[in-house]
Scaffold this motif. Structure first.
Motif, mmCIF file in Angstrom:
data_model
loop_
_atom_site.group_PDB
_atom_site.id
_atom_site.type_symbol
_atom_site.label_atom_id
_atom_site.label_comp_id
_atom_site.label_asym_id
_atom_site.label_seq_id
_atom_site.Cartn_x
_atom_site.Cartn_y
_atom_site.Cartn_z
ATOM 1 N N ALA A 112 0.824 -1.209 0.000
ATOM 2 C CA ALA A 112 0.000 0.000 0.000
ATOM 3 C C ALA A 112 0.858 1.259 0.000
ATOM 4 O O ALA A 112 0.369 2.348 -0.289
ATOM 5 C CB ALA A 112 -0.929 -0.006 1.210
ATOM 6 N N ASP A 119 0.147 -5.629 -9.128
ATOM 7 C CA ASP A 119 -1.141 -5.118 -8.667
ATOM 8 C C ASP A 119 -1.768 -4.141 -9.668
ATOM 9 O O ASP A 119 -1.081 -3.262 -10.203
ATOM 10 C CB ASP A 119 -0.962 -4.403 -7.325
ATOM 11 C CG ASP A 119 -2.302 -4.054 -6.711
ATOM 12 O OD1 ASP A 119 -2.811 -2.952 -6.996
ATOM 13 O OD2 ASP A 119 -2.835 -4.876 -5.956
ATOM 14 N N PRO A 120 -3.067 -4.260 -9.936
ATOM 15 C CA PRO A 120 -3.747 -3.372 -10.874
ATOM 16 C C PRO A 120 -3.654 -1.897 -10.492
ATOM 17 O O PRO A 120 -3.673 -1.032 -11.376
ATOM 18 C CB PRO A 120 -5.195 -3.858 -10.839
ATOM 19 C CG PRO A 120 -5.114 -5.273 -10.399
ATOM 20 C CD PRO A 120 -3.957 -5.330 -9.452
ATOM 21 N N ASP A 121 -3.570 -1.584 -9.179
ATOM 22 C CA ASP A 121 -3.477 -0.185 -8.777
ATOM 23 C C ASP A 121 -2.153 0.432 -9.218
ATOM 24 O O ASP A 121 -2.098 1.591 -9.641
ATOM 25 C CB ASP A 121 -3.629 -0.061 -7.262
ATOM 26 C CG ASP A 121 -5.048 -0.341 -6.792
ATOM 27 O OD1 ASP A 121 -5.976 -0.279 -7.637
ATOM 28 O OD2 ASP A 121 -5.236 -0.635 -5.599
ATOM 29 N N ALA A 122 -1.067 -0.334 -9.110
ATOM 30 C CA ALA A 122 0.231 0.155 -9.572
ATOM 31 C C ALA A 122 0.222 0.322 -11.081
ATOM 32 O O ALA A 122 0.736 1.306 -11.631
ATOM 33 C CB ALA A 122 1.342 -0.799 -9.148
ATOM 34 N N ALA A 157 -2.392 0.898 -13.006
ATOM 35 C CA ALA A 157 -3.227 2.054 -13.339
ATOM 36 C C ALA A 157 -2.487 3.360 -13.070
ATOM 37 O O ALA A 157 -2.595 4.322 -13.844
ATOM 38 C CB ALA A 157 -4.527 2.006 -12.545
ATOM 39 N N ALA A 158 -1.731 3.396 -11.981
ATOM 40 C CA ALA A 158 -0.996 4.613 -11.634
ATOM 41 C C ALA A 158 0.087 4.939 -12.656
ATOM 42 O O ALA A 158 0.402 6.113 -12.879
ATOM 43 C CB ALA A 158 -0.373 4.458 -10.246
#
Length: 317
Positions: free
Chosen positions: A23, A255-258, A260-261
Motif C-alpha cells: 500500500a 497489482d492493478p493499482d500500480a 493504473a498509476a
C-alpha cells in the motif's frame, strides 16, 4: 477473455506474503528495462515514458538497457522480476509476441508472463522497392514479383520486416527469397544498392526521398500523416493491415493499482502535441492503449503472427 489477474488471485492466497503489492507503493525508484541499446527508437520512446511516469508517481523511473538476442535478454529479465511494481519493461510486438512464437530459447510467454500497462506508439509498415525495378505502384510490383526471381531483406529471421514481408507475399500470392541482415539499416542499404529488390518494414521511410528507392505503399487502412503521398495497400486493391507497436509491461501478477498509476500519465503524455510531433518525426504514430487494451493487442497479435509463422514456416533453428 478470462482475466489473468483473477487466475493469479485464485492460484493461492499465499502470494500475499511474497512479492505482493504494498500500500506504500511507490516507496523507491522503479526500474524500466529496455531490451535494446541506448539511442535507438525503443530507447527514446522508453525515456519519454519513464519521465512521464516519474513525474506522476513522485519516484525516479530508472531506464536500464539490457540488449541481446533480439530483445530476449531484457524481456526474460523483466518476466522473471518480482511483481511488486518496481520493475517494468518497455517492449514491442517483436519482443512480446514474435520471439516467443519462433525462438525455442525463449522461456517467457507472450500472454501469461506480462501485464499490459500501456502502448505508446504504432509503427506502420511500408513497402520499399529498388527504383531500378521501374515499379512505382503496388499492382505493378505484384506483377514484377510473378515475372522475376526477387529477393527481399529484413533485420533478421523473425524480425518485424521478415514477418511483414511474408504477410505481404501471402496476401498477394507472390513469392520471393528472404535475405536476412544484421539490422534494418543494413537491409535498407541493400535495397538502395540493388543487392535486394524490396523490403516491407517501417524502416524504409528513412530513405523515402532517396531516388534509388520507391516507397509504393503502406500496409494500413489509413495513410500515415507524416507520409501523406504514400497510398495504402487497401487503396490499391489489396485489403491488408499490419503494424508494429511499442508498449510497457509489468511482470504477471503486478497489482492493478500500480499498473493504473503508471498508465494514467502515459495517456496524458501521448495526447500532447509535443509528443505527437516528436513521434511523427520518428516515422511513428502516437497510440495510447489502456492496460486491458494492451493485453488484448498482445492476444490478437499472437493469433495474427502465429498464422504468418505457420504460412511461411518461420523459425529460429
Amino acid at each position: 477473455m478470462i482475466s489473468r489477474r483473477l487466475v493469479v488471485a485464485a492460484a493461492g492466497l499465499s502470494l500475499v506474503t511474497g512479492a505482493a503489492f504494498s500500500a506504500e507503493w511507490p516507496a523507491k525508484p522503479v526500474t524500466m528495462i529496455v531490451p535494446y541499446n541506448p539511442g535507438g527508437t525503443t530507447d527514446i520512446l522508453a525515456r519519454l515514458a519513464a519521465d512521464a511516469i516519474s513525474a506522476s508517481i513522485g519516484q525516479p523511473v530508472v531506464v536500464e538497457n539490457k540488449p541481446g538476442a533480439g530483445g530476449v535478454v531484457g524481456a526474460t529479465l523483466a518476466a522473471g522480476a518480482a511483481n511488486d511494481g518496481y520493475t517494468i519493461f518497455f517492449g514491442n510486438n517483436a519482443t512480446n509476441v514474435v520471439q516467443p512464437l519462433i525462438n525455442p530459447a525463449v522461456t517467457y510467454d507472450a500472454i501469461q508472463s506480462f501485464e499490459g500497462i500501456a502502448t505508446t506508439a504504432n509503427a506502420l509498415v511500408f513497402v520499399g522497392v529498388n527504383a531500378g525495378t521501374g515499379v512505382t505502384e503496388l499492382d505493378g510490383f505484384v506483377g514484377y514479383l510473378n515475372d522475376h526471381k526477387v529477393k527481399f531483406g529484413s533485420a533478421g529471421v523473425g524480425s518485424m520486416g521478415h514477418f511483414s514481408a511474408n504477410y505481404f507475399l501471402t496476401e498477394t500470392g507472390a513469392k520471393a527469397t528472404h535475405i536476412p541482415y544484421q539490422g534494418s539499416n543494413n537491409a535498407v542499404t541493400a535495397i538502395l544498392s540493388g543487392e535486394i529488390e524490396f523490403m516491407v518494414d517501417p524502416a524504409v521511410t528513412r530513405q523515402i526521398d532517396n531516388p534509388d528507392m520507391n516507397v509504393i505503399g503502406v500496409i494500413s487502412d489509413e495513410r500515415h500523416p507524416a507520409y501523406p503521398d504514400v497510398p495504402t495497400t487497401k487503396e490499391q486493391g489489396y485489403d491488408m493491415s499490419l503494424m508494429g507497436w511499442f508498449g510497457i509491461f509489468a511482470p504477471e501478477g503486478t497489482d492493478p493499482d500500480a499498473i493504473a498509476a503508471m498508465s494514467a500519465p502515459l495517456k496524458d503524455l501521448i495526447a500532447s502535441d509535443a509528443y505527437r510531433d516528436q513521434v511523427l518525426k520518428m516515422g511513428l504514430l502516437p497510440a495510447y492503449r489502456s492496460p486491458a487494451e494492451t493485453d488484448a493487442i498482445v492476444e490478437n497479435d499472437t493469433a495474427v503472427f502465429t498464422q504468418i509463422r505457420d504460412d511461411a514456416g518461420i523459425s529460429i533453428k
